[in-house]
Design an enzyme around this catalytic site. Sequence first.
Site, PDB file in Angstrom:
ATOM      1  CE  LYS A  78      57.892  27.214  40.173  1.00  0.00           C
ATOM      2  NZ  LYS A  78      58.180  27.098  41.604  1.00  0.00           N
ATOM      3  CE  LYS A  94      53.415  34.907  46.166  1.00  0.00           C
ATOM      4  NZ  LYS A  94      54.409  34.932  45.106  1.00  0.00           N
ATOM      5  NE  ARG A  95      60.603  32.953  52.084  1.00  0.00           N
ATOM      6  CZ  ARG A  95      61.038  34.201  52.222  1.00  0.00           C
ATOM      7  NH1 ARG A  95      60.999  34.788  53.409  1.00  0.00           N
ATOM      8  NH2 ARG A  95      61.513  34.870  51.191  1.00  0.00           N
ATOM      9  CG  HIS A 124      68.394  34.631  45.091  1.00  0.00           C
ATOM     10  ND1 HIS A 124      67.595  34.291  44.024  1.00  0.00           N
ATOM     11  CD2 HIS A 124      69.519  33.903  44.962  1.00  0.00           C
ATOM     12  CE1 HIS A 124      68.220  33.386  43.284  1.00  0.00           C
ATOM     13  NE2 HIS A 124      69.390  33.134  43.828  1.00  0.00           N
ATOM     14  CB  THR A 180      60.039  31.052  40.426  1.00  0.00           C
ATOM     15  OG1 THR A 180      59.957  30.561  41.777  1.00  0.00           O
ATOM     16  CG2 THR A 180      61.423  31.609  40.158  1.00  0.00           C
ATOM     17  CE  LYS A 214      58.057  35.642  49.726  1.00  0.00           C
ATOM     18  NZ  LYS A 214      58.443  35.767  48.317  1.00  0.00           N
TER      19      LYS A 214
END
Length: 836
Positions: free
Chosen positions: A680, A568-569, A377, A676, A574
């Site tokens: 969504k 998100k985290r 991952h 992911t 990111k």
Amino acid sequence: MSPFKDLSQSTPKETLFNLAPLPMDKDGIALDFQRYYAHTLGRDRDCKSAYYPYKALAITLRDRLMERWKRTRLAHDEANCKRTYYLSLEFLMGRSLSNALLNLGVDDAARKALYELGLMYEELEAAEMDAGLGNGGLGRLAACFLDSCATLQLPVKGYGLRYEYGMFRQLIENGRQVEEPDHWLRDGNPWELERPEYTQRIPFFGHVDVYKDESDREHRRWVGTHDVLAVPYDIPIPGYKNDTINTLRLWSAAATDEFDLGEFNAGSYPESVAAKNDAEHITMVLYPNDASENGKELRLRQQFFLACASIKDVMREWIRLHGRDFTEFADKNCFQLNDTHPAVSVPELMRQLVDEQHLDWDVAWGITTRTMAYTNHTLLPEALERWPVRLFQQLLPRVLEIIYEINARFLSQVAARWPGDMERQRRMSLIEEGYDPQVRMAYLAIVGSFSVNGVAALHSELLKQGLFRDWYELWPQKFNNKTNGVTPRRWLAMCNPGLRELLDETIGKQWVHDLARLEALAPKADDAAFRERWDSIKRANKERLAKLVAGTCQVEFPLEFMFDVQVKRIHEYKRQLLNVLHVIHLYTRIKRGDLDIGAPRCVLIGGKAAPGYEMAKLIIKLINNVAKVVNADPEVSEWLRMVFIPDYRVSVMEVLAPGTDLSEQISTAGKEASGTGNMKFMMNGAVTIGTLDGANIEIRDQVGDENFFLFGHTAEEVQRLRGHYDPNGIIARDSALAEVIGLLESGHFSQFEQGIFDPIVHGIRSPHDPWLTAADFDSYRCAQLLAAEAYRDRERWLRMSILNSAHSGFFSSDRTIAEYNNDIWRMEPVPPATAA
């Protein structure tokens, strides 16, 4: 003496456990609900808490799950089918109530029953706490996968840990993240079923003893251990309206019955129960911070605890059904390792086969390498787990011996393939040599598995070209891709009831378990009446989101603004920071009267930073400081508003996904494995702004370039920039970015905390910035302007929104799991046994 010994004097009649099917209609549910509320829970007119009606409804539904659950287990036994075990340290399940109602098909019946009893379903739903069993995308993916396995009627069992406390509850104080314990099990969990009769004994510490059997064969055994009990708790995983209920088995740590009576009698009570406390710490908290030596030990103990208990449980089942003949074990079982966390399963299965079942090494290794499959991952080398050899030696001495034996045999294969290439042997060794030798867990997983997969097309290619290139050159047949997906039950049907109703009416109800049917929506993008209905549903969802923001953050989100969301985290790759820089850019333009920014927008950012990740926590502080300045300025807030939503979790995402207009997926290309959240949002009609990273590439392929706002350097371009990256030159040439950086450096957003954001500015200006924040800023700014201009053209935006949803079928986890099954697990679906 165990209370779970066999019955000796009586034989239960079938009437004890074969009961008439429970009613699924409104009246039957209402009757059971009343009985549980009044008698089992003992409530009356004085009870004002929503928790007890919630619990009564949960038990009512659990009864109906239970009768299907037993029939599913019976069918698996009778079919003598192949089974897969999904091992993961995280399962981010969210709330179970709405999911059970939807998948059992009793949503309407239960709501009507409650209404007639004077209760509002929404109040009961809010009383359930999110299960604190995961941290982020990895755990939520595992939950989606279990849902799809049950819906596809595949015999898959999840194995995880039953954490008493979740990661943490995030509070924001003076703009900073504050961690508070998340005691999600404080009031118990009505969905779980304790199974103490299947308790397993897990060894730690001790030493290895060598002995010979009656045939003079040498064996090893792990002795002198400090054992811990693993007590299983089962959670039902319902398939969608198909009567299949699979199992998630979670292990809870408990002390053995033994404690130091001598210490107790001497008056040293704390010392006498120290072992009990030490044992229970293993599953006390999700993912301890492993920056300290104690944190490392606890996390390794968690990983081995999961692996050992789960494999022992599988062995118990095998012996129950097949005896001690392991000839067909590999044909009937598969272990899917969700990232490197369960990688210790490889040597642990070997230990149980060789030491406990007395199989020859080669036979055991043949079984292990035909049953283990590994999902990677991450593309970040620093995220690949490595554990000190000395820690293994102390904690798991026999497991370490087996790892060394695996490594020696493996390196002989490498030497045979590349004679004399000592550098390659050093690179590929399971043991990283040095002052403090380390066990490389990802390499252990690859050596012990027959399948290694990435989770998006780009990710899988980059693994083969970079991180695992040596391994791909040795075993190309092992490597494959399985692009992630999310369950359409929770992430569309359940969380967006307005859109569900429209879809049912427009294309039929089959889309819920066959998401490819959403393609039939594409022609509707040109239907003005359909677009109007779509718009009204989106507006209602935005109203729900705005209500959440107002209640949580005390900021009003006007519904006509574009809702621009990144959740998100919190991590530098990111690039929440890039988002904040753009907000500052919009702020500067509005302040100087330049209102040509396309459309007004509300920016929402959410996510948790790891407790020891100081830069991520500083980025949260910056987000909150910028938001405070923006929202307090009347001339700015007419065009721009911003919030950081605290304690982001599954139940919050269930509100965000349907209400979002613009989905931010802006990681540095080549860093995000898949994502992911992007799926969504797309499923619910949000339009993506993103880089060519992770599954963004496949999202853009599905929806078309004209319905996706692309920006930024590609993964190949990112690599080419390494070594000669000049962010200060970029800033000097880009007046917009220079203005933003100047405002940060001036302390405008930290007037009473001068210099607090200097580390962030230094990071952006550093030629060693691996996230290339400055390099992608101008491209991001231009893409944001295009998005805002598109949003201002309402009909165009609605077409884009409809087409994003219409082309999201590929991102169903049903498709992902079908691929796992076709290519890796190779099982047949097994419907539940017929009701008696």
